[in-house]
Design an enzyme around this catalytic site. Structure first.
Site, PDB file in Angstrom:
ATOM      1  N   HIS A   1       0.812  -1.211   0.000  1.00 42.00           N
ATOM      2  CA  HIS A   1       0.000   0.000   0.000  1.00 42.00           C
ATOM      3  C   HIS A   1       0.850   1.268   0.000  1.00 42.00           C
ATOM      4  O   HIS A   1       1.917   1.306   0.594  1.00 42.00           O
ATOM      5  CB  HIS A   1      -0.896   0.045   1.243  1.00 42.00           C
ATOM      6  CG  HIS A   1      -1.747  -1.167   1.399  1.00 42.00           C
ATOM      7  ND1 HIS A   1      -1.947  -1.766   2.624  1.00 42.00           N
ATOM      8  CD2 HIS A   1      -2.457  -1.900   0.507  1.00 42.00           C
ATOM      9  CE1 HIS A   1      -2.745  -2.811   2.474  1.00 42.00           C
ATOM     10  NE2 HIS A   1      -3.065  -2.923   1.192  1.00 42.00           N
TER      11      HIS A   1
ATOM     12  N   LYS B   1       5.415   6.501   7.390  1.00 44.35           N
ATOM     13  CA  LYS B   1       4.982   5.545   8.411  1.00 44.35           C
ATOM     14  C   LYS B   1       6.155   5.145   9.280  1.00 44.35           C
ATOM     15  O   LYS B   1       7.274   4.989   8.796  1.00 44.35           O
ATOM     16  CB  LYS B   1       4.438   4.262   7.761  1.00 44.35           C
ATOM     17  CG  LYS B   1       3.232   4.447   6.889  1.00 44.35           C
ATOM     18  CD  LYS B   1       2.822   3.124   6.249  1.00 44.35           C
ATOM     19  CE  LYS B   1       1.643   3.328   5.316  1.00 44.35           C
ATOM     20  NZ  LYS B   1       1.252   2.076   4.664  1.00 44.35           N
TER      21      LYS B   1
ATOM     22  N   TYR C   1       1.146   1.549  13.777  1.00 37.14           N
ATOM     23  CA  TYR C   1       1.644   2.496  12.792  1.00 37.14           C
ATOM     24  C   TYR C   1       1.519   3.912  13.329  1.00 37.14           C
ATOM     25  O   TYR C   1       0.448   4.306  13.762  1.00 37.14           O
ATOM     26  CB  TYR C   1       0.768   2.517  11.540  1.00 37.14           C
ATOM     27  CG  TYR C   1       0.580   1.272  10.756  1.00 37.14           C
ATOM     28  CD1 TYR C   1       1.171   1.144   9.511  1.00 37.14           C
ATOM     29  CD2 TYR C   1      -0.249   0.252  11.203  1.00 37.14           C
ATOM     30  CE1 TYR C   1       0.945   0.027   8.735  1.00 37.14           C
ATOM     31  CE2 TYR C   1      -0.465  -0.870  10.437  1.00 37.14           C
ATOM     32  CZ  TYR C   1       0.130  -0.979   9.208  1.00 37.14           C
ATOM     33  OH  TYR C   1      -0.090  -2.081   8.441  1.00 37.14           O
TER      34      TYR C   1
ATOM     35  N   ASP D   1      -6.397  -6.596  -1.697  1.00 38.07           N
ATOM     36  CA  ASP D   1      -4.958  -6.727  -1.910  1.00 38.07           C
ATOM     37  C   ASP D   1      -4.659  -7.701  -3.050  1.00 38.07           C
ATOM     38  O   ASP D   1      -3.664  -7.535  -3.756  1.00 38.07           O
ATOM     39  CB  ASP D   1      -4.250  -7.140  -0.631  1.00 38.07           C
ATOM     40  CG  ASP D   1      -4.143  -5.999   0.371  1.00 38.07           C
ATOM     41  OD1 ASP D   1      -4.495  -4.861   0.034  1.00 38.07           O
ATOM     42  OD2 ASP D   1      -3.692  -6.257   1.506  1.00 38.07           O
TER      43      ASP D   1
END
Length: 171
Positions: free
Chosen positions: A62, A72, A132, A168
């Site tokens: 992603h 991130k 995250y 995905d």
């Protein structure tokens, strides 16, 4: 904290420095001053958790497109993951290259993923929890993905029996 830049510019493996005694340990997992010394994002606007019930769960790859790219900092609070960063910055000399690190509750390491780098992971144990810290807000209309099995990149996932969402799988 110890910052080690990996083979993709801007991707860092971050290790904590433990101060231990008979009670356990104390360590910093973020310091604005230290992150700034490496030119890294120092403002995190959103934090996310990902619970992964089964070993082999794969999430990714992603990223968000401009102007909503995401920075991130990824860590694993419970269990273990194989964490992957894939450079999708068109003008980068490492475009199409990927790096991976095992993040676990035991090693307390983190992966810093800069804007323009796709991210994904595979859980190595049942009941893994991923945390995250995000440098920008999630923008659903800017979310993109790359197939976890895209032959151009040849990412080597450690567990062959994968659990993957339909979304995905569609990348």
């Amino acid at each position: 904290m110890i910052f080690k830049e990996l083979a993709i510019p801007g991707v860092y493996l971050i290790s904590i420095e433990k101060h231990e005694d008979e009670r356990g340990f104390f360590a910093r997992s973020f310091c604005q001053k230290e992150f700034a010394e490496y030119g890294l994002c120092t403002e995190f606007l959103q934090c996310n958790l990902s619970y992964n019930k089964k070993k082999g769960t794969l999430r990714g790859m992603h990223y968000q497109i401009p102007p909503y790219e995401e920075v991130k900092v990824v860590s694993c609070l419970q269990g273990a993951i194989y964490d992957v960063a894939l450079d999708v910055r068109k003008n980068s000399k490492t475009y199409g290259k990927w790096v991976a690190a095992e993040l676990s509750a035991e090693n307390h390491q983190m992966l810093y993923i800069p804007a323009g780098v796709a991210h994904g992971f595979q859980s190595l144990r049942d009941d893994s929890i991923v945390y995250y810290q995000m440098g920008s807000f999630y923008q659903p209309d800017s979310g993109e993905g790359i197939g976890y099995n895209d032959e151009r990149f040849n990412i080597q996932w450690p567990i062959l029996d994968k659990i993957i969402s339909k979304k995905d799988q569609s990348y």
